[in-house]
Design a protein around this motif. Structure first.
Motif, short mmCIF file in Angstrom:
data_model
loop_
_atom_site.label_atom_id
_atom_site.label_comp_id
_atom_site.label_asym_id
_atom_site.label_seq_id
_atom_site.Cartn_x
_atom_site.Cartn_y
_atom_site.Cartn_z
N TYR B 58 11.76 -1.20 -7.28
CA TYR B 58 13.16 -0.86 -7.57
C TYR B 58 13.70 -1.83 -8.61
O TYR B 58 13.45 -3.04 -8.54
N THR B 62 18.84 -0.69 -13.47
CA THR B 62 18.90 0.76 -13.71
C THR B 62 19.08 1.54 -12.41
O THR B 62 19.23 2.76 -12.44
N ARG B 63 19.02 0.86 -11.29
CA ARG B 63 19.25 1.44 -9.96
C ARG B 63 18.26 2.56 -9.65
O ARG B 63 18.60 3.54 -9.00
N ARG B 64 17.07 2.40 -10.13
CA ARG B 64 16.07 3.43 -9.83
C ARG B 64 14.71 2.77 -9.62
O ARG B 64 14.52 1.59 -9.92
N TRP B 66 10.92 2.36 -10.60
CA TRP B 66 10.01 2.48 -11.74
C TRP B 66 8.60 2.15 -11.26
O TRP B 66 8.43 1.30 -10.39
N GLU B 96 7.38 5.36 -5.28
CA GLU B 96 7.77 5.29 -3.87
C GLU B 96 7.88 3.84 -3.44
O GLU B 96 6.98 3.05 -3.65
N VAL B 97 9.02 3.51 -2.83
CA VAL B 97 9.26 2.16 -2.31
C VAL B 97 9.82 2.30 -0.90
O VAL B 97 10.80 3.01 -0.69
N GLN B 102 11.17 8.61 -5.34
CA GLN B 102 11.95 9.27 -6.40
C GLN B 102 11.01 10.11 -7.24
O GLN B 102 10.03 9.59 -7.79
N VAL B 104 10.61 11.96 -10.53
CA VAL B 104 11.30 12.00 -11.82
C VAL B 104 10.63 13.02 -12.70
O VAL B 104 9.45 12.95 -13.00
N ALA B 125 14.52 0.23 -20.30
CA ALA B 125 13.76 -0.17 -19.12
C ALA B 125 12.45 -0.86 -19.47
O ALA B 125 11.76 -1.36 -18.59
N GLN B 128 7.84 2.54 -22.54
CA GLN B 128 7.54 3.76 -21.78
C GLN B 128 6.72 4.71 -22.64
O GLN B 128 6.76 4.63 -23.87
#
Lengths: 269, 188
Positions: B58, B62-64, B66, B96-97, B102, B104, B125, B128
């Motif tokens: 997490y 970016t609150r997501r 990666w 997955e955490v 999530q 995407v 981020a 990529q």
């Protein structure tokens, strides 16, 4: 019922399910789904950067796109699914994502129930310039969706809600109706002309309206209240993961269908 | 009903089987149809290498979630040189955490041991794959020559208005040809 006839029935049921093009995201062989069918969403109060769309037009596009799914009637029953969307208003400093419960390790994440459509500016966009829009769906081990956010790249694209969009401009209703399909757990469909089809010619408006295939997907994941409630493993989800046991069972059933019918035809001369 | 219908049914079943086998997992994001040239010119580096590890984490900024992908670099097709065997980390959205995953849309997935070519775009981020799955090519070495294949699963492609629409599904070419194109575009 004879064994060949039973096998034929099972296999042909599988074939009937697989005949449609829609697919669902899946986890452990189960279609991702919301348990509570009343879904709340908020819109980014920051709106679009250059005023190409007013916030009123943005809200109109979003609510009409959600309404398209909400008021869809299932082909089989002729009734709505009961999936409803509630516009909870505007959110300042809107951000997509999850909350961390145990910083700094952040191994416990909380879907915050705050589902937003975020218009990302250049300083906020994390996905590269070629990406126009993106939906992130979070789910637990039981395939229950806990959070979904839609992000629009306002750093590199111009949006409109015109009924005659120029070919170089993105129609926001067309985009949102497609993304809302992901929001509720649908994947891309192989059916040309479906809202969930994986192509979008410039200036396209067709995805504003759902096709029968989209309705089939919606109604399979969210059967109307008088139908069996919980979405289980579907052939569609199996097709989304053909190496899964469910997929293999479906494929074996299809093969057995042919075999059983051959036996039947031979028996009957 | 006689044999012709039986044969027809068998043909349908066979077609369904082939269709079922042909379908691969997909997710979804809407992207612009970006050419190899444009991807090359707007990438910080284009790398060929092997995936060593992947780890989801997490990110509070970016609150997501990666997934951090460690690559052992075998070749730099474009961008500043690296020592052969150097390690680079790229990020891909989702993962997955703590039992929460999530998904995407259209994000490329990486697995340890895969050989890939990645067009690495600098984003907020980190590095990529360019335009999600468009910037990731699998290298297949089973045939007479290595093939680079971009499996653009999950991407809804909005074609460039100046070019004819094309399917978003797959794009493959010999690795040697991809190398030529990338090097030519990088020096334009």
């Amino acid at each position: 019922m004879s064994v060949p006839r039973l096998l034929a029935s099972l296999a042909c049921a599988a074939l009937a399910v697989c005949a449609s093009g829609w697919k669902a995201y899946q986890k452990n062989g189960i279609a991702l789904h919301w348990v509570d069918r009343t879904l709340h969403y908020r819109l980014d109060a920051g709106g679009f950067k250059n005023g190409e769309m007013s916030n009123d037009a943005f809200a109109l596009a979003a609510t009409s796109s959600f309404a398209t799914w909400q008021h869809a009637h299932c082909p089989a029953s002729g009734t709505e699914t009961g999936v409803g969307f509630v516009f909870d208003g505007w959110q300042s400093d809107a951000k997509a994502g999850l909350d961390c419960l145990d910083p700094p390790a952040c191994t416990k994440l909380l879907p915050n129930g705050n589902h937003v459509i975020v218009v990302q500016k250049a300083s906020e966009w994390s996905h590269g310039a070629g990406v126009i829009a993106l939906t992130t769906v979070g789910a637990d081990q039981d395939a229950q969706i806990g959070d979904a956010d839609i992000e629009l790249n306002d750093a590199a694209y111009i949006y409109t809600n015109s009924d005659l969009p120029p070919a170089t401009i993105v129609d926001v209703s067309n985009t949102l109706t497609h993304e809302i399909g992901h929001f509720i757990g649908l994947d891309h469909s192989a059916v040309a002309g479906a809202t969930m089809a994986p192509n979008a010619p410039p200036g396209e408006l067709g995805k504003r309206t759902l096709a029968t295939d989209d309705l089939d997907g919606l109604c399979a994941i969210y059967p109307p209240p008088n139908a069996p409630p919980a979405p289980g493993p579907t052939c569609a989800s199996a097709r989304a993961a053909p190496d899964s046991p469910v997929a293999l069972v479906a494929l074996v059933l299809m093969g057995l269908c042919g075999l059983a019918w051959s036996l039947l035809r031979i028996d009957q001369g | 009903m006689g044999r012709p219908n039986t044969r027809l049914l068998l043909a349908c079943v066979t077609a369904q089987l082939l269709l079922g086998l042909a379908v691969r997992p997909v997710e979804a994001a809407i992207v612009r149809d970006v050419s190899l040239g444009e991807m090359t010119r707007s990438s910080e580096r284009v790398l060929r290498g092997e995936v060593l590890t992947t780890r989801a984490r997490y990110d509070a900024a970016t609150r997501r979630i990666w997934t951090y992908v460690a690559l052992e670099v075998h070749e730099v097709l474009a961008g500043s040189a690296l020592v052969k065997g150097a390690r680079m980390t790229i990020v891909t959205p989702g993962g997955e955490v703590g039992g929460y995953a999530q998904h995407v849309p259209g994000a490329p997935a990486f697995r340890a041991g895969e050989e890939v070519v990645v067009f690495c775009e600098r984003t907020r981020a980190g590095l990529q794959a360019h335009t999600l799955a468009m910037g990731r090519f699998d290298i297949e070495r089973g045939g007479p020559e290595p093939i680079a294949r971009s499996v653009r699963r999950g991407l809804l492609v909005m074609p460039d208005a100046r070019r004819a629409p094309r399917a978003a599904t797959e794009f493959a070419l010999p690795l040697v040809r991809l190398r030529e194109i990338v090097r030519a575009e990088a020096t334009r």
